[in-house]
Write a protein that holds these residues in place. Structure first.
Motif, short mmCIF file in Angstrom:
data_model
loop_
_atom_site.label_atom_id
_atom_site.label_comp_id
_atom_site.label_asym_id
_atom_site.label_seq_id
_atom_site.Cartn_x
_atom_site.Cartn_y
_atom_site.Cartn_z
N ASP A 17 0.85 -1.19 0.00
CA ASP A 17 0.00 0.00 0.00
C ASP A 17 0.89 1.24 0.00
OD1 ASP A 17 -2.30 1.54 0.16
OD2 ASP A 17 -2.41 1.43 2.34
N GLY A 18 0.58 2.20 -0.85
CA GLY A 18 1.35 3.44 -0.91
C GLY A 18 2.50 3.41 -1.91
N THR A 19 2.64 2.31 -2.66
CA THR A 19 3.71 2.22 -3.66
C THR A 19 3.49 3.23 -4.77
OG1 THR A 19 4.06 -0.14 -3.23
CG2 THR A 19 4.85 0.69 -5.34
N THR A 20 4.52 4.00 -5.08
CA THR A 20 4.41 4.94 -6.20
C THR A 20 4.72 4.21 -7.50
OG1 THR A 20 6.73 5.62 -6.12
CG2 THR A 20 5.16 6.90 -4.77
N LEU A 21 4.26 4.79 -8.58
CA LEU A 21 4.53 4.23 -9.89
C LEU A 21 6.04 4.18 -10.13
CD1 LEU A 21 3.57 3.17 -12.57
CD2 LEU A 21 2.97 5.48 -13.24
N ASN A 22 6.73 5.22 -9.73
CA ASN A 22 8.18 5.27 -9.88
C ASN A 22 8.87 4.13 -9.12
OD1 ASN A 22 10.55 6.70 -10.90
ND2 ASN A 22 10.97 7.13 -8.75
N ALA A 23 8.45 3.91 -7.87
CA ALA A 23 9.04 2.83 -7.06
C ALA A 23 8.75 1.47 -7.68
CB ALA A 23 8.50 2.88 -5.63
N PHE A 24 7.55 1.28 -8.21
CA PHE A 24 7.18 0.03 -8.86
C PHE A 24 8.11 -0.25 -10.03
CE2 PHE A 24 4.79 -2.47 -11.95
CZ PHE A 24 4.29 -3.50 -11.16
N LEU A 25 8.35 0.76 -10.86
CA LEU A 25 9.23 0.59 -12.02
C LEU A 25 10.67 0.34 -11.58
CD1 LEU A 25 7.84 3.37 -14.39
CD2 LEU A 25 7.32 0.92 -14.42
N GLU A 26 11.13 1.07 -10.57
CA GLU A 26 12.51 0.90 -10.09
C GLU A 26 12.73 -0.50 -9.51
OE1 GLU A 26 13.42 4.10 -7.40
OE2 GLU A 26 13.79 5.50 -9.05
N GLU A 27 11.74 -1.02 -8.77
CA GLU A 27 11.86 -2.36 -8.19
C GLU A 27 12.04 -3.42 -9.28
OE1 GLU A 27 8.36 -3.02 -5.86
OE2 GLU A 27 8.92 -1.51 -4.38
N ARG A 28 11.47 -3.16 -10.44
CA ARG A 28 11.53 -4.11 -11.55
C ARG A 28 12.63 -3.77 -12.54
NH1 ARG A 28 7.33 -4.05 -8.89
NH2 ARG A 28 5.97 -5.84 -8.65
N LYS A 29 13.47 -2.80 -12.17
CA LYS A 29 14.59 -2.37 -13.01
C LYS A 29 14.16 -1.97 -14.42
CE LYS A 29 17.96 -4.44 -10.13
NZ LYS A 29 17.42 -3.92 -8.93
#
Length: 70
Positions: A17-29
């Motif tokens: 909960d609270g994940t930003t779109l940017n963080a989601f993309l960064e986590e997946r490189k």
């Protein structure tokens, strides 16, 4: 930590909960400059909106690779 479900490129994904779109993309490189981001059928402006956009339960996220050539 509360978890949410989204659809990412046609597949269910669980995120915090609270994940930003940017963080989601960064986590997946995933490099933002190489993709077009579509969130709930709307194209998201990479420079303006990705950083602060918070994903919500049930969001549908699709990424499309940018291919240059001619």
């Amino acid at each position: 930590e509360r978890r949410m479900k989204i659809i990412f490129n046609g597949t269910a994904a669980e995120i915090a909960d609270g994940t930003t779109l940017n963080a989601f993309l960064e986590e997946r490189k995933i490099q933002r400059k190489n993709v077009i981001v579509e969130l709930n059928e709307d194209v998201v402006s990479v420079k303006e909106e990705i950083s602060g956009r918070i994903l919500k339960d049930g969001d549908v996220l699709n990424l499309y690779s940018v291919v240059a050539g001619g």
